[in-house]
Design a protein around this motif. Structure first.
Motif, PDB file in Angstrom:
ATOM      1  N   LYS A  37     -34.015  82.413  -6.584  1.00 34.87           N
ATOM      2  CA  LYS A  37     -32.732  81.786  -7.750  1.00 34.87           C
ATOM      3  C   LYS A  37     -33.492  81.027  -8.628  1.00 34.87           C
ATOM      4  O   LYS A  37     -32.359  81.629  -9.806  1.00 34.87           O
ATOM      5  CB  LYS A  37     -32.189  81.940  -6.721  1.00 34.87           C
ATOM      6  CG  LYS A  37     -31.483  82.611  -5.997  1.00 34.87           C
ATOM      7  CD  LYS A  37     -30.261  82.062  -4.563  1.00 34.87           C
ATOM      8  CE  LYS A  37     -29.814  83.657  -3.768  1.00 34.87           C
ATOM      9  NZ  LYS A  37     -28.510  83.199  -3.228  1.00 34.87           N
ATOM     10  N   TYR A  38     -34.611  79.971  -8.415  1.00 32.37           N
ATOM     11  CA  TYR A  38     -34.768  79.298  -9.778  1.00 32.37           C
ATOM     12  C   TYR A  38     -35.479  80.032 -10.143  1.00 32.37           C
ATOM     13  O   TYR A  38     -36.466  79.399 -11.988  1.00 32.37           O
ATOM     14  CB  TYR A  38     -35.555  78.159  -8.898  1.00 32.37           C
ATOM     15  CG  TYR A  38     -34.441  77.017  -8.010  1.00 32.37           C
ATOM     16  CD1 TYR A  38     -33.721  76.448  -8.970  1.00 32.37           C
ATOM     17  CD2 TYR A  38     -34.537  77.634  -7.305  1.00 32.37           C
ATOM     18  CE1 TYR A  38     -33.271  75.535  -8.152  1.00 32.37           C
ATOM     19  CE2 TYR A  38     -33.557  77.114  -6.356  1.00 32.37           C
ATOM     20  CZ  TYR A  38     -32.956  76.020  -7.032  1.00 32.37           C
ATOM     21  OH  TYR A  38     -31.635  75.405  -5.794  1.00 32.37           O
ATOM     22  N   LEU A  87     -28.221  75.367  -9.606  1.00 32.02           N
ATOM     23  CA  LEU A  87     -28.211  76.357  -9.501  1.00 32.02           C
ATOM     24  C   LEU A  87     -26.152  76.614 -10.211  1.00 32.02           C
ATOM     25  O   LEU A  87     -26.288  78.367 -10.529  1.00 32.02           O
ATOM     26  CB  LEU A  87     -28.557  77.357  -8.604  1.00 32.02           C
ATOM     27  CG  LEU A  87     -30.017  77.526  -8.565  1.00 32.02           C
ATOM     28  CD1 LEU A  87     -30.361  77.635  -7.077  1.00 32.02           C
ATOM     29  CD2 LEU A  87     -30.359  78.540  -9.184  1.00 32.02           C
ATOM     30  N   VAL A 109     -34.011  81.012 -13.887  1.00 29.22           N
ATOM     31  CA  VAL A 109     -33.210  79.872 -14.915  1.00 29.22           C
ATOM     32  C   VAL A 109     -34.660  78.850 -15.160  1.00 29.22           C
ATOM     33  O   VAL A 109     -34.172  78.069 -15.949  1.00 29.22           O
ATOM     34  CB  VAL A 109     -32.517  78.679 -13.600  1.00 29.22           C
ATOM     35  CG1 VAL A 109     -32.245  76.729 -13.241  1.00 29.22           C
ATOM     36  CG2 VAL A 109     -31.827  79.653 -12.661  1.00 29.22           C
ATOM     37  N   GLY A 150     -29.118  83.520  -9.698  1.00 29.34           N
ATOM     38  CA  GLY A 150     -30.523  83.929 -10.595  1.00 29.34           C
ATOM     39  C   GLY A 150     -31.113  84.642 -11.231  1.00 29.34           C
ATOM     40  O   GLY A 150     -31.893  84.660 -11.029  1.00 29.34           O
ATOM     41  N   TYR A 207     -26.186  76.126 -14.070  1.00 31.04           N
ATOM     42  CA  TYR A 207     -26.802  78.014 -14.668  1.00 31.04           C
ATOM     43  C   TYR A 207     -25.509  79.138 -14.735  1.00 31.04           C
ATOM     44  O   TYR A 207     -24.829  79.546 -15.008  1.00 31.04           O
ATOM     45  CB  TYR A 207     -27.664  78.577 -13.911  1.00 31.04           C
ATOM     46  CG  TYR A 207     -28.461  79.660 -14.014  1.00 31.04           C
ATOM     47  CD1 TYR A 207     -28.927  79.442 -15.607  1.00 31.04           C
ATOM     48  CD2 TYR A 207     -28.436  80.900 -13.417  1.00 31.04           C
ATOM     49  CE1 TYR A 207     -30.034  80.876 -16.176  1.00 31.04           C
ATOM     50  CE2 TYR A 207     -28.237  82.046 -13.893  1.00 31.04           C
ATOM     51  CZ  TYR A 207     -29.561  82.679 -15.101  1.00 31.04           C
ATOM     52  OH  TYR A 207     -30.001  82.860 -15.934  1.00 31.04           O
TER      53      TYR A 207
END
Length: 564
Positions: free
Chosen positions: A98-99, A542, A102, A446, A545
């Protein structure tokens, strides 16, 4: 300190180091190696994405030193600084993925932050993995100072013509019973032989090629092996090129024009490149003020064939394309066919047509790049789909070998992990349309890549029998009947949130439609009953974001201009 004839090239560094009142700043810089002469030179920031996190970037510290020497030898003062990188290949299939997207924003933010704070007059940015490259370009575009991007280069093949996707697909083959644990381990131990980005026409090589076509890399930069004299020479030349760009006052906004982005799209299509190029090129264009949309990919795709037989859908690897001359002969072919804008300015200070004038064609007998009259696919493999499942668009990668139409019934999952488990345990069967939702830019958050499930599908031998659709995205290494970037995403109440197990779904990559065959009345009933799930993250990067990111159809950027 007195003015010099070079002051016009020192627009940003002069206010930082000139005059008695900047004595403290000069004192700090003396401690890191500046001399009296250096204060009179244009400063070139060398943005390095070096890290031991991933083989894609593990050699970039050496390349940054070479680029710095190139800037110094051309009369500038190179200053190396770092930004982050993450590894998609390591994080795929985990919460850590999920990063990934980002990190593109963090890289752009950090390059902008350091260069603007320190007063660098120009930039070289060296990237080696998927998000490094668009992140570097976005940072350079925001600053709009003379800049050159350098690709860190491709990895060499592993034993038996293997690469990272071979390892992912081995996991699926093991689940099917076709590979033993020992055989999987043998592939694991040999598929990644050293430094460099993933070896097929996956996202890294796709974006490197697109950036060269865009004009922001020196000719040849995108098609070089990571560990090679050619790559070191490319870095040295990039450092020197920034000084010439400073002299001519050529900035990213002069190069990154609409016509240049059309060149990048055209080359991505001809190479059979990654769906991520759609997301990243729109984001890069947005950053420099060019209004690129999904429709541009459809418009250009009608006239551009797929010519490259490269992985994941094809046979060859990037290192094999490097060996026959890289992408320059292909670009010249496209230019001569009227498919590229030759008048576009590049970081050489010359036009694309000028750069390609002396390029020789591929040698006879090679079969990596097809001739225009014998394409792999006569139109683009990147299909922008619309329909009641994707009213704002979705992105499919349909090469043709998986067919152009898929009809099946939905098997719905609320996360990548759920889908992966059911693929590996045999629950997923032929005729299923896997729906993986709540994986979009905000819902994931993400927008994770689905390389693990697509590779498991291929490894289990279901590549022609199962489709996968998602509001997440796909690795450049994914192949099969896959549709991603579905917008609006499920977290925002998009139609994907309303799909139920057993619903019939039709994907048509000729008509460019993706339809849920459920009547409007039933969909409205489901919509009234739907509730937005709570955010998965409430603090940290997160959460930040998710609060700021735009739709995938606008590039999933976090710095959209205020339109009020």
């Amino acid at each position: 300190m007195s003015d010099t004839p070079q002051d016009s090239r020192r627009r940003y560094s002069a206010p930082v180091v000139d005059g008695v009142n900047k004595s403290a700043g000069r004192a700090m810089l003396r401690a890191v190696g500046f001399t009296d002469d250096d204060f009179r030179k244009p400063q070139v920031g060398i943005a390095s994405t070096w890290s031991q996190v991933t083989p894609c970037n593990s050699h970039i510290d050496e390349l940054a030193e070479v680029a710095c020497q190139g800037a110094d030898q051309a009369g500038g003062k190179g200053v190396i600084f770092n930004t982050i990188t993450i590894s998609d290949g390591i994080a795929n299939g985990t919460e850590g993925m999920k990063y990934s997207l980002v990190s593109r924003e963090v890289i752009a933010d950090s390059i902008e932050t350091v260069a603007a704070c320190e007063g660098f007059d120009g930039l070289v940015a060296i990237g080696g993995c998927d998000k490094n490259m668009p992140g570097c370009l976005m940072g350079m575009a925001r600053l709009n100072r003379p800049s050159v991007f350098v690709y860190g280069g491709t990895i060499l093949p592993g034993d038996g013509h293997t690469d990272i996707v071979s390892v992912f697909e081995a996991v699926g083959a093991h689940a099917k019973g076709e590979l033993s644990l020992i055989e999987v381990k043998q592939i694991e131990e040999t598929a990644i032989p050293g430094p460099g980005a993933c070896g097929g026409m996956y996202t890294a090589n796709t974006m490197a090629s697109a950036i060269e076509a865009l004009g922001m890399s020196l000719p040849g930069s995108s098609a070089q092996n990571a560990v090679s004299n050619d790559k070191r020479a490319d870095c040295a030349a990039a450092g020197a090129a920034v000084l010439e760009l400073l002299a001519q006052d050529i900035k990213p906004s002069d190069i990154m024009t609409r016509a240049a982005f059309e060149n990048a799209i055209t080359l991505v299509i001809a190479l059979g490149g990654s769906t991520n190029a759609v997301l990243h090129l729109i984001a890069m264009a947005n950053t420099v003020g060019v209004a690129l949309t999904l429709e541009d990919f459809t418009r250009l795709g009608k006239g551009v064939p797929v010519l490259a037989d490269l992985r994941p859908s094809g046979h060859y690897m990037m290192s094999e394309l490097v060996a026959i001359g890289g992408i320059q002969p292909l670009m010249k072919t496209l230019l001569e066919a009227g498919l590229l804008h030759g008048e576009c300015l590049t970081v050489t200070g010359q036009t694309l047509a000028d750069n390609l004038a002396g390029v020789a064609p591929y040698a006879a007998g090679q079969d990596i790049i097809r001739p225009l009259d014998n394409p792999i696919k006569p139109e683009s493999h990147l299909r922008i789909l619309y329909g009641n499942l994707a009213p704002e668009g979705a992105v499919a990668k349909i090469t043709g070998k998986e067919g152009t139409r898929f009809a099946g019934t939905a098997r719905v999952f609320g996360s990548e992990e759920e889908a992966q488990a059911r693929i590996l345990d045999g629950t997923v069967v032929a005729g299923d349309v896997l729906v993986i939702r709540y994986e979009g830019p905000r819902g994931g958050p993400g927008m994770r890549e689905m390389l693990s499930p697509t590779s498991a599908i291929m490894g289990r031998g279901l590549g022609n029998d199962v489709a996968l659709i998602t509001d997440g995205r796909f690795s450049g290494g994914s192949h099969g009947f896959v549709v991603g970037h579905i917008t609006p995403e499920a977290f925002d109440g998009g139609p994907l949130a309303l799909v139920q197990d057993g619903d019939p779904i039709v994907i048509d990559a000729v008509a460019d439609r993706i339809e849920l065959q459920v009547d409007d009345q039933e969909l409205e009933r489901r919509r009234r009953a739907w509730q937005q799930p709570p955010p998965r993250y409430r603090r940290g990067v997160l959460a930040k974001y998710a609060r700021t990111v735009s739709s995938a159809s606008t590039g999933a950027v976090t710095d959209l201009p205020d339109t009020d």
